[in-house]
Write a protein that holds these residues in place. Structure first.
Motif, mmCIF file in Angstrom:
data_model
loop_
_atom_site.group_PDB
_atom_site.id
_atom_site.type_symbol
_atom_site.label_atom_id
_atom_site.label_comp_id
_atom_site.label_asym_id
_atom_site.label_seq_id
_atom_site.Cartn_x
_atom_site.Cartn_y
_atom_site.Cartn_z
ATOM 1 N N GLY A 77 -5.980 -7.291 -3.450
ATOM 2 C CA GLY A 77 -4.658 -6.680 -3.257
ATOM 3 C C GLY A 77 -4.164 -6.873 -1.833
ATOM 4 N N LEU A 78 -5.081 -6.726 -0.876
ATOM 5 C CA LEU A 78 -4.708 -6.944 0.533
ATOM 6 C C LEU A 78 -4.305 -8.389 0.767
ATOM 7 N N ILE A 79 -5.056 -9.336 0.146
ATOM 8 C CA ILE A 79 -4.738 -10.753 0.353
ATOM 9 C C ILE A 79 -3.357 -11.065 -0.224
ATOM 10 N N VAL A 80 -3.053 -10.511 -1.429
ATOM 11 C CA VAL A 80 -1.735 -10.739 -2.025
ATOM 12 C C VAL A 80 -0.648 -10.139 -1.142
ATOM 13 N N ALA A 81 -0.921 -8.938 -0.577
ATOM 14 C CA ALA A 81 0.075 -8.310 0.304
ATOM 15 C C ALA A 81 0.306 -9.159 1.549
ATOM 16 N N TYR A 83 -0.044 -12.396 1.732
ATOM 17 C CA TYR A 83 0.693 -13.595 1.310
ATOM 18 C C TYR A 83 2.173 -13.294 1.144
ATOM 19 N N ARG A 84 2.492 -12.141 0.536
ATOM 20 C CA ARG A 84 3.884 -11.766 0.306
ATOM 21 C C ARG A 84 4.640 -11.593 1.610
#
Lengths: 99, 174
Positions: A77-81, A83-84
């Motif tokens: 979830g942190l990695i996706v955040a 990236y966003r």
């Protein structure tokens, strides 16, 4: 098949995972190496459970698997955040909180 | 038979562990981890942990790794040098890992636990079966079981909050 073999194998896997955590820069690969270390710990727990002929260690390993799944979900979830928000996916670049 | 299976699974586990660390593309690292988990499941079976071996393959290698693959595909695994330059940490990492391994091995081999040299204590017929694990989880280990379920709930909510789109923030940064 003595229990020592299993425990030494878990030490090998743990050391490889530690090497990966210390050297890689991509948070994704760091998470994968953490998984490797957690699974090495699980192998040791299950080997000791077998050695003592007592299933309590297997419950311990099951709980470790749950915690590992939680860690993966939050980490991804942190990695996706990151990236966003267009922060580079790089453990070295995310150093704003460094003292 | 057990010995042959052990050395095959151990060789696969070590080879895939090295592949996770040394392969450049994160996507291949994830695939190597799946093989590693399956090799570990074989080792769990050799240790009479039937239920955990099944859970390892179904939950771990199945469900959790799917999450990894989706995120790797979403973020786009960029090739990076395996061991980037710079940092004292990266220079000492191999020595540190070797030191941890040697230290652990000395602790294991040097310990006077007679259990380690045996192939395991006496076990009953249903050792490691789903029935036994379920009974333990719902009697002696009820509190850890409930704590784990709360942890999973909190994590699910937390992951949604972390990964959701925040419109204001994103547009401000563009």
């Amino acid at each position: 098949m003595s229990i020592t073999w299993f425990v030494v194998l878990s030490a090998v896997l743990f050391a490889i995972g530690l090497f990966g955590v210390m050297t890689r820069r991509s948070p994704l690969v760091i998470l994968l190496c953490l998984e490797l270390m957690l699974n090495a710990g699980n192998l040791a727990l299950i080997a000791f459970a077998r050695g003592h002929g007592n299933a309590d260690g297997q419950i311990f390993a099951l709980i470790v698997m749950v915690v590992a799944a939680c860690e993966v979900v939050v980490g991804l979830g942190l990695i996706v955040a990151m990236y966003r928000r267009r922060i580079p996916i790089d453990a070295d670049a995310a150093s704003e909180l460094r003292g | 038979m057990a010995e042959v299976l052990f050395f095959l699974a151990a060789a696969l586990a070590i080879a895939t562990a090295l592949a996770i660390v040394l392969v450049q593309n994160p996507f291949y690292s994830v695939l190597a981890l799946i093989l590693n988990l399956i090799a570990l499941a074989i080792l769990f079976l050799l240790l009479n942990a039937e239920f955990l071996a099944a859970a390892q393959v179904v939950v771990y290698a199945g469900a959790v790794m799917v999450l990894y693959i989706f995120v790797t595909a979403y973020v786009g695994g960029s090739d990076q040098p395996v061991i980037p330059e710079g940092g004292v940490l990266r220079t000492i990492a191999p020595f540190f890992a070797a030191a941890i391994f040697i230290e652990l091995s000395i602790a294991i081999v040097g310990s006077s636990l007679t259990m380690l040299d045996s192939s395991g204590g006496e076990i009953s017929a249903g050792f490691g079966s789903p029935a036994q694990i379920g009974e333990l989880l719902l009697s002696r280990f009820l509190v850890p079981f409930e704590a784990a379920s709360y942890l999973l709930l909190i994590t699910a909510v937390g992951a949604i909050v972390l990964a959701q789109r925040r419109r204001g923030l994103e547009e401000a940064e563009l």
